[in-house]
Design an enzyme around this catalytic site. Structure first.
Site, PDB file in Angstrom:
ATOM      1  N   GLY A  30      -9.236   2.747   4.955  1.00  0.00           N
ATOM      2  CA  GLY A  30      -8.571   2.241   3.756  1.00  0.00           C
ATOM      3  C   GLY A  30      -7.184   2.836   3.604  1.00  0.00           C
ATOM      4  O   GLY A  30      -6.597   3.348   4.559  1.00  0.00           O
ATOM      5  N   LEU A  32      -4.387   1.266   3.157  1.00  0.00           N
ATOM      6  CA  LEU A  32      -3.718   0.527   4.232  1.00  0.00           C
ATOM      7  C   LEU A  32      -2.202   0.586   4.130  1.00  0.00           C
ATOM      8  O   LEU A  32      -1.642   0.521   3.037  1.00  0.00           O
ATOM      9  CB  LEU A  32      -4.162  -0.938   4.184  1.00  0.00           C
ATOM     10  CG  LEU A  32      -5.678  -1.160   4.253  1.00  0.00           C
ATOM     11  CD1 LEU A  32      -5.978  -2.653   4.214  1.00  0.00           C
ATOM     12  CD2 LEU A  32      -6.278  -0.525   5.497  1.00  0.00           C
ATOM     13  N   GLU A  34       1.510  -0.531   6.717  1.00  0.00           N
ATOM     14  CA  GLU A  34       1.978  -1.546   7.651  1.00  0.00           C
ATOM     15  C   GLU A  34       1.361  -1.362   9.055  1.00  0.00           C
ATOM     16  O   GLU A  34       1.147  -2.339   9.772  1.00  0.00           O
ATOM     17  CB  GLU A  34       3.513  -1.504   7.683  1.00  0.00           C
ATOM     18  CG  GLU A  34       4.188  -2.618   8.424  1.00  0.00           C
ATOM     19  CD  GLU A  34       3.708  -4.026   8.057  1.00  0.00           C
ATOM     20  OE1 GLU A  34       3.454  -4.314   6.874  1.00  0.00           O
ATOM     21  OE2 GLU A  34       3.594  -4.848   9.003  1.00  0.00           O
ATOM     22  N   HIS A  36      -1.764  -0.447   9.738  1.00  0.00           N
ATOM     23  CA  HIS A  36      -3.063  -1.146   9.706  1.00  0.00           C
ATOM     24  C   HIS A  36      -2.843  -2.664   9.697  1.00  0.00           C
ATOM     25  O   HIS A  36      -3.557  -3.409  10.356  1.00  0.00           O
ATOM     26  CB  HIS A  36      -3.840  -0.798   8.431  1.00  0.00           C
ATOM     27  CG  HIS A  36      -4.182   0.641   8.272  1.00  0.00           C
ATOM     28  ND1 HIS A  36      -3.604   1.444   7.315  1.00  0.00           N
ATOM     29  CD2 HIS A  36      -5.067   1.424   8.933  1.00  0.00           C
ATOM     30  CE1 HIS A  36      -4.114   2.659   7.390  1.00  0.00           C
ATOM     31  NE2 HIS A  36      -5.000   2.682   8.359  1.00  0.00           N
ATOM     32  N   GLN A  60     -15.990  12.920  10.001  1.00  0.00           N
ATOM     33  CA  GLN A  60     -14.827  13.287  10.819  1.00  0.00           C
ATOM     34  C   GLN A  60     -13.882  14.266  10.124  1.00  0.00           C
ATOM     35  O   GLN A  60     -12.826  14.571  10.651  1.00  0.00           O
ATOM     36  CB  GLN A  60     -14.081  12.040  11.297  1.00  0.00           C
ATOM     37  CG  GLN A  60     -13.363  11.249  10.229  1.00  0.00           C
ATOM     38  CD  GLN A  60     -12.848   9.924  10.779  1.00  0.00           C
ATOM     39  OE1 GLN A  60     -13.589   8.980  10.998  1.00  0.00           O
ATOM     40  NE2 GLN A  60     -11.545   9.855  11.014  1.00  0.00           N
ATOM     41  N   GLY A 146      -4.647   1.978  16.381  1.00  0.00           N
ATOM     42  CA  GLY A 146      -3.225   2.279  16.505  1.00  0.00           C
ATOM     43  C   GLY A 146      -2.974   3.441  17.466  1.00  0.00           C
ATOM     44  O   GLY A 146      -3.785   4.364  17.579  1.00  0.00           O
ATOM     45  N   LYS A 148      -0.841   5.677  17.005  1.00  0.00           N
ATOM     46  CA  LYS A 148      -0.446   6.912  16.310  1.00  0.00           C
ATOM     47  C   LYS A 148      -1.523   7.968  16.529  1.00  0.00           C
ATOM     48  O   LYS A 148      -1.233   9.125  16.794  1.00  0.00           O
ATOM     49  CB  LYS A 148      -0.248   6.650  14.816  1.00  0.00           C
ATOM     50  CG  LYS A 148       0.861   7.472  14.263  1.00  0.00           C
ATOM     51  CD  LYS A 148       0.538   8.551  13.276  1.00  0.00           C
ATOM     52  CE  LYS A 148      -0.450   8.284  12.219  1.00  0.00           C
ATOM     53  NZ  LYS A 148      -1.201   9.514  11.897  1.00  0.00           N
ATOM     54  N   MET A 183       4.103   5.884  10.245  1.00  0.00           N
ATOM     55  CA  MET A 183       3.339   5.596   9.024  1.00  0.00           C
ATOM     56  C   MET A 183       1.973   6.272   9.093  1.00  0.00           C
ATOM     57  O   MET A 183       1.313   6.264  10.138  1.00  0.00           O
ATOM     58  CB  MET A 183       3.179   4.094   8.857  1.00  0.00           C
ATOM     59  CG  MET A 183       4.485   3.465   8.477  1.00  0.00           C
ATOM     60  SD  MET A 183       4.231   1.842   7.751  1.00  0.00           S
ATOM     61  CE  MET A 183       5.927   1.378   7.494  1.00  0.00           C
ATOM     62  N   SER A 184       1.569   6.848   7.966  1.00  0.00           N
ATOM     63  CA  SER A 184       0.286   7.546   7.883  1.00  0.00           C
ATOM     64  C   SER A 184      -0.102   7.656   6.421  1.00  0.00           C
ATOM     65  O   SER A 184       0.764   7.862   5.560  1.00  0.00           O
ATOM     66  CB  SER A 184       0.440   8.958   8.462  1.00  0.00           C
ATOM     67  OG  SER A 184      -0.646   9.772   8.068  1.00  0.00           O
TER      68      SER A 184
END
Ligand code: PAF
Length: 286
Positions: A30, A32, A34, A36, A60, A146, A148, A183-184
């Site tokens: 979730g 979210l 760009e 995602h 995790q 992704g 990343k 992005m994160s």
């Protein structure tokens, strides 16, 4: 349509598969952004059915990590999924995902021993346990992740292949803010000064590629070029800077073919990661 019950999700996806439909899956926690949405748009464009999962996976997160604080923005996420062309969202509760008696753990060796695996014990077994469950429940034709989280992508690809699930794992390029910050969801933890300081990660990647611009060079020279940039930023603290083989993630000694430079640093309350393919004699790709 939001589906919360894993049994219903499984029955629906089996029905789609019986009808010969392809299924694209975008697993998320979730919040979210760009990055995602780029995965979702691709999933929607190349599959008959595209499903996003939204589940903040407790397995995790380490005991001192940010599970409780992790941003939960479900309504905005649903709107994001819709805008990306997805109609199906799988959003199980914790007890539906891990019902009483659940005691299976999926573990990938070797690929998980370094980088974030060394810094976050148990993290990757939490990721592979939830992703294995999602992949088995939904049996997507393709699943999208992704770059990343580059180590995560390699670990999930390996696990999916090793388990013979017949799912194509697709990695997509990092999406960056206009100033270069990857992005994160964790960027939200940064105040204005920390946000500015966080730019040292993408600057470090550029310095590393510049160090390789003349052709083959030692890994130490690449890593030092990147580490120096982060060390110059008072609000950042390096966790690791490591040039690795892009598939095996084994540290490289010498860059005579493309390597992946992976970085992690703490900036204020956030632990940020970034990475790029470093090509001897080349320029920065992603
Ligand atoms: O990358 C993430 O958001 C998570 O690690 C994933 C793959 C959805 C598993 O919880």
């Amino acid at each position: 349509m939001v589906i919360c019950d894993p049994q219903i999700m499984r029955e629906l996806s089996r029905e789609w598969l019986r009808e010969g439909k392809t299924i694209g899956l975008v697993p998320t926690m979730g919040n979210l952004h760009e990055g995602h949405l780029s995965l979702m748009r691709r999933a929607a464009s190349e599959n008959d059915i595209a499903v996003a999962s939204i589940f903040v996976n407790p397995k995790q997160f380490g005991p001192n990590e940010d599970f409780a604080a992790y941003p939960r923005t479900f309504e905005a996420d649903l709107a994001g999924c819709r805008s990306a062309g997805l109609e199906i969202v799988f959003a199980p509760t914790g007890s539906a995902m891990y019902p009483t008696g659940f005691c299976t753990r999926v573990e990938v060796d070797e690929l998980t021993s370094g980088l974030c695996g060394a810094a976050r014990p148990g993290h990757f077994s939490g990721v592979t346990t939830v992703v294995a469950r999602l992949h088995c429940l939904i049996l997507p034709t393709r699943a999208y992740y992704g770059e990343k989280d580059y180590q995560q992508l390699q670990v999930i690809s390996r696990m999916t292949e090793d388990l013979g699930l017949g799912i194509e794992v697709i990695g997509m390029p990092i999406v960056r803010e206009s100033d270069g910050l990857a992005m994160s969801s964790r960027n939200q933890y940064l105040d204005a000064d920390e946000r500015q300081a966080a730019l040292c990660l993408s600057r470090a990647l550029r310095a590393a590629q510049e160090a390789a611009a003349g052709g083959p060079v030692s890994a130490a020279a690449i890593e030092d070029a990147a580490a120096d940039v982060i060390a110059d930023e008072p609000l950042a603290k390096i966790d690791y800077v490591s040039l690795v083989d892009p598939r095996s993630l084994v540290p490289m000694a010498y860059l005579d073919e493309p390597g992946r430079l992976c970085l992690a640093a703490r900036v204020g309350p956030a632990r940020l990661i970034d990475n790029a393919l470093i090509v001897p004699g080349g320029s920065l790709a992603s």
